[in-house]
Structures are given as structure tokens and as C-alpha cells.
Design an enzyme around this catalytic site. Structure first.
Site, PDB file in Angstrom:
ATOM      1  CB  SER A 128      -0.868  -0.007   1.260  1.00 50.23           C
ATOM      2  OG  SER A 128      -1.494   1.241   1.446  1.00 50.23           O
ATOM      3  CE1 TYR A 156      -3.631  -2.235   5.564  1.00 51.40           C
ATOM      4  CE2 TYR A 156      -2.746  -0.199   4.655  1.00 51.40           C
ATOM      5  CZ  TYR A 156      -3.399  -1.396   4.483  1.00 51.40           C
ATOM      6  OH  TYR A 156      -3.822  -1.764   3.233  1.00 51.40           O
ATOM      7  CE  LYS A 160      -1.568  -4.474   3.299  1.00 50.43           C
ATOM      8  NZ  LYS A 160      -1.950  -5.720   2.610  1.00 50.43           N
TER       9      LYS A 160
END
Lengths: 337, 337
Positions: A128, A156, A160
Site C-alpha cells: 500500500s 498498517y 505492509k
């Protein structure tokens, strides 16, 4: 050829499945083109009706970490894994352990299951743009390159980015043929709002087109980097078909993004559906959301993706027209032109 | 103040312990200076005799992963953790699962144990210049900056880089006060050769000084980036004393390195111990070792470390004279000047 899509019943996973099923023979990593015999969708929720009705689609319901650890996935005869399942940014900030399990442990368990299968399947990992975050201690450069150092500002993004490292090393060791792909903010997403800070970047279009009020929590001049659902899926598929030589470094590639502003998005909405649509947008700033959204990069120079033939969407008008065409049932306002 | 050093009985860990014990009060992260009441050395092997004899030194023997997971470490009243324990590069390439456990799982377990302690201890993580690797698919820039994207070319480098990400996010969440420090190749290490590809960068000095033949497996013009043991420990201590504002970004800092060549190292040896010493070097190329060593960067612009007052060693002559002075018992050749 058999394919596994994790998160396969979500919006992007289902779209990827439909694209693959409709697309004819697929040439994985530059190999011979083969018809898709089976697509396995691994998810907690059941697939949409159209996919459930396709004889080539298999559904494996449950927790992905357990599935990967317990041999519940048909990896022995799977040629390509598209790993899209993840806990989203808001969940990971609210529940640190959930994020570590859903994003780090599950990705590792899935890679280990592929390694145990022994035939080095193609493994497309959906990373991402959230690996990039601006902070007072470390400013982002004005333009993000494929070689820009990620500085995640939330769990997050960290998870990732760690996933990218795992995929890179499992690839170097010959356990999988990894392809790390960083997805941009996807707009316009159909369906309902979700808890992501970026949710309004779809909602401020989707809701007014359905005659419903929507809030825009950031200033009109806020720059954003977007990709349409169709363009995002095209990038994911291209990652699977690229040869190792075309792909190059094991580090992640940034998918192309259209740089626009929230104001330009609203103007595009007015061109498509008139002032009646934009009158439904409530411009009510929200400092918490603005802080997150303005920490993301807005200019992406996606050199490696472009060398693979991928392009950013041409304009937000084009993105919006695609949405209207594909989601006619969700558009109640009369359209212009 | 209480301190924990993992890998505390190894060469660097023991030197760090001695430096802290001799150094008087320590001001952690810019806080008040306090005397060191206890240093706990966690390791598989027992401490050197001088440390074992110090009443302030406590030894906890065992497997660090189990110690961290089972509450065997005295973290409840530990103010600073120096996490130096690791499986080295050669081990991690030979045994993938060992490296993942020793470097990734153990670092995470130690961070989780610190988090459970609840008082956010200072946590200095010894990362490595091995996060940088040159490859045909992705060339390193001529000079490494703190913001250069790491592209590890071995599992050890990947695991260290993942450790940096974990430390960064545990810091952002307030679980620890993390300091990611990338160590350079340390030379001259005392003692015996080890399995690291860099082992000869100490051995080609240490062995001749002891009257023993040593092999140099790379071409004389090979550039290398080195730091002395003393300078390396100084960097580790400075990481613990820097305030959060001085430290800045949660990404890792590169410690300063002296850029020299293997030829210049041999010339320094000749200046210190004469042609009798350099005659003991066998210049026998080894393609496998040369491939690894030439993939490492040799020029480091350590801007953040320099802003903290850290400097590269002045010259390899100075490094070698420090070694000779500190290891007189291991030097049998007559010295010049």
C-alpha cells in the site's frame, strides 16, 4: 491453471476474480498462457452471487491465518496466489495485536505454506501507498519514487512494509516468485462507507450520485493520489504476468496514481451530475482525518510500473464516468451529457 | 539504573558492559544521569571473568526467545535494553528458519516483553550495514545516506531491516523508546575468526600480528567501510543517551564509517609491524567471499550520527594502534616506532 485470491470476496478480490475469469488464458511470469481452471476465494464472508455461480470458483471460508497454518488452502496445485486480505489501517491502529496477526503473521504463514508446497508459485502481495507517511521528524520528498525510503506513520503501513521484506526474501530463496505491488487509494469504490480515513474519497462521489448527502472532511485544495478500481486490478494482474527480468528488483513497485485535488473531484462530479450533486457535499473539516490524509504522498513517479506498460488513470472525469457506467443501479441522480 | 544487554557475553556486548560500568552516571534519553546499579547480561555462554567478578553484573543464561517469552528477563525494573544478540549472516543463509527465529521472532518477543513491562524502556536495536546490498537488479548509490532505501541481499539483512520496522512502530505506540542503529563492519575484532564473510577484515591484521598466516580473499583495491570496536560502542551508547528530539525520525541511523581499502589496511599493518607482518598475508582471491564483500557499500554519509557528535575513526593506522594497545597479549611480532 489454478489461482488463489485471499480476501477474494472483498471488493477488489471479487473484481480481480471477475477480470481473470473473463480474461482468457493467462501467462504467469512470462510462462505459457493457460486457461484458468479454478479460482479459490479465501475469505471470512461468502462470495457475491455471480462468482458463487461460476463452476470454476471455489470458496474456502474462515480465518486466513488458520487456513494457512492448517493446510486448508489448495496450495499444492495453485500456480498463483494474490494475497489481498488484510486488516485495514483503522483496525490496526485501534487493535495493535489484531493488525500484527492479520497482516504480519498471516502473510508469513501464507508464505510458509507456499514454501511447503515446494513449487514456488507466483505470489502477488498487495502492499500500500500507506508505507509512505510524512512526519515532522522526516518529511516526504515532493515526488515519491520506487526507491524512496518508506517511513510508515501507522501500524498498517509498518506491517505492509514488513510483508514486502518477507516476500522479497522468500523470493530470493526460491520459495515463491514474489511481486510486491503498492496499491494507491482506490476511488471510486462502490458499496458502503468503511472505517478507512480515505473512505470519503469514494463517498463524496458515490453518495451524492445516489441522492445522499456526504461529508468532505478536508480542505478543497487537498491533493490526493488515486487509482480507479479497474486500473488497480490491471496493475495486480500485470504483476503476475511480468517475467522476473521485466519485474527487476525484489523491492516493491508503486502503481501509477492520478494526482488530483478534492476540489477537482467535486468539479468532475458537477460536470457529470450537475450542481444538484455537488450541493449534497457537506464541506465540514475534520482535523483528525485531515492529519492522516495530508500525511500521504500525492505525487508518485511510478517508473517501474510505467516500464511494465501501466499508466495512471487519464482524469478523474474518466474515473467517475467508469463508476457511473459500472454501477448504474447505484446512481439515482439524472446525469448530464 | 538497570540495564539489559542481549548477547551480553559476546565481544561487543562485553565491551559495552565494560564501557557502561567504567563510565559513571548515564543520562538515558536526555533524562537525569544515574549510576548503573545492575547490568544483566543475557546470553547462551557465560560472561568473561572480569564481568563475572563485578558485583553489579548479573548473568541470565539461555535461549533469548524463550527468556523473552517466558518472563525470565528482569524487564520490570530495567531502564535500558541493548539488543545485540543475533544469528550472524552465514548462519541465516545456511538455516533460514534459525535466522527467522533468532532475529525476527526473538526481537519481536523481546519488544513484547518490554511492552508488557509497561514503562517504555529505552531500546537500542543493533541493526547492520548489511541491510544495504548491491545487486544487478538494483544498484546501490555511490554514497549511502540515512534515507537510502535498503535492499538487503541476504536473510540476515532482511531480518535486521524488519527488526528496525518493529522497533519503529513499538516506539510510535509508546511501548519502548526505540533507537535503531546500523553498525558498520567492526575491525579489528580480537579473538578467533568466525564464519562471517567479513571475518578476514579483522583476521588479516590480527593473525599476522600474532605471527600467524592469514588469507585476504579479495583484491587489494577493494573498498570497505569500517569502524573500530571502541567507536562502535560509542555509537551504541550515544543512541541510548540522545533525547527523542535529538534522535529524530524513527528510521535507523547509519553509524559513521571509515572508508579505506584492503591495500591501505595492509599498508597500515606494515607501518605498525613491518614487512615481516605483511609477508604473512596470503593474497588468495575467493570469488564467493568477494561477491558478498563487494556487494556492501563502502561510502556512508552518516549525517544523523554526525549531528549527534559521532565521528568515523580518523584512520586505519589509528584503529590498528588501538587494537595493539588493547590486545598486547595477542601481539607477538615486534612493533615499529
Amino acid at each position: 491453471m489454478n489461482v488463489l485470491i485471499t480476501g477474494g470476496c472483498g471488493f477488489l478480490g471479487a473484481r480481480l476474480a471477475r477480470t481473470l475469469l473473463a480474461g482468457g488464458p493467462l501467462a504467469l511470469a512470462g510462462g505459457p498462457a493457460k486457461d484458468i481452471a479454478r479460482i479459490t476465494l479465501a475469505d471470512r464472508v461468502p462470495p457475491p452471487a455471480d462468482l458463487a455461480a461460476d463452476a470454476r470458483v471455489q470458496f474456502v471460508q474462515g480465518d486466513l491465518y488458520e487456513q494457512a497454518a492448517n493446510g486448508a488452502l489448495p496450495l499444492a496445485d495453485t500456480d498463483a496466489v494474490f494475497h489481498l486480505a488484510a486488516a485495514v489501517s483503522g483496525e490496526c491502529e485501534a487493535d495493535f495485536d489484531l493488525g500484527m496477526r492479520s497482516n504480519l503473521d498471516t502473510t508469513r504463514a501464507l508464505l510458509d505454506a507456499c514454501r511447503a508446497a515446494g513449487h514456488a508459485p507466483v505470489f502477488v502481495f498487495s502492499s500500500s501507498v500507506a508505507v509512505f507517511g510524512d512526519s515532522p521528524e522526516q518529511r516526504l520528498p515532493a515526488v515519491i519514487e520506487d526507491t524512496t525510503l518508506p517511513t510508515p506513520q501507522n501500524s498498517y503501513g509498518i506491517q505492509k512494509f514488513i510483508g514486502e521484506q518477507l516476500v522479497a526474501d522468500y523470493t530470493r530463496k526460491g520459495f515463491v516468485q514474489g511481486r510486491n505491488v503498492r496499491l494507491m487509494t482506490v476511488s471510486v469504490r462502490p458499496g458502503r462507507p468503511n472505517g478507512a480515513a480515505s473512505s470519503f474519497l469514494s463517498g463524496m462521489l458515490r453518495e451524492p450520485l445516489a441522492g445522499v448527502r456526504a461529508r468532505c472532511p478536508v480542505a478543497p485544495e487537498t491533493p490526493v493520489a488515486l487509482a480507479s478500481p479497474g486500473n488497480t486490478v490491471a496493475g495486480i494482474v500485470r504483476a503476475a504476468t511480468a517475467t522476473a527480468a521485466e519485474w527487476g528488483a525484489r523491492t516493491a513497485i508503486n502503481l501509477p496514481a492520478l494526482t488530483t485535488t478534492v476540489r477537482e473531484m467535486a468539479q468532475a462530479l458537477e460536470r457529470v451530475a450537475g450542481a444538484e450533486a455537488t450541493a449534497l457535499i457537506d464541506w465540514e473539516p475534520d482535523a483528525a482525518i485531515a492529519k492522516i490524509v495530508t500525511s500521504w504522498p500525492s505525487r508518485i513517479h511510478a517508473a517501474r510500473a510505467e516500464a511494465l506498460g501501466l499508466k495512471a488513470d487519464a482524469s478523474f472525469d474518466a474515473i467517475l464516468r467508469d463508476y457511473v457506467r459500472e454501477n448504474a443501479q447505484a446512481v439515482t441522480l439524472p446525469l448530464k451529457g
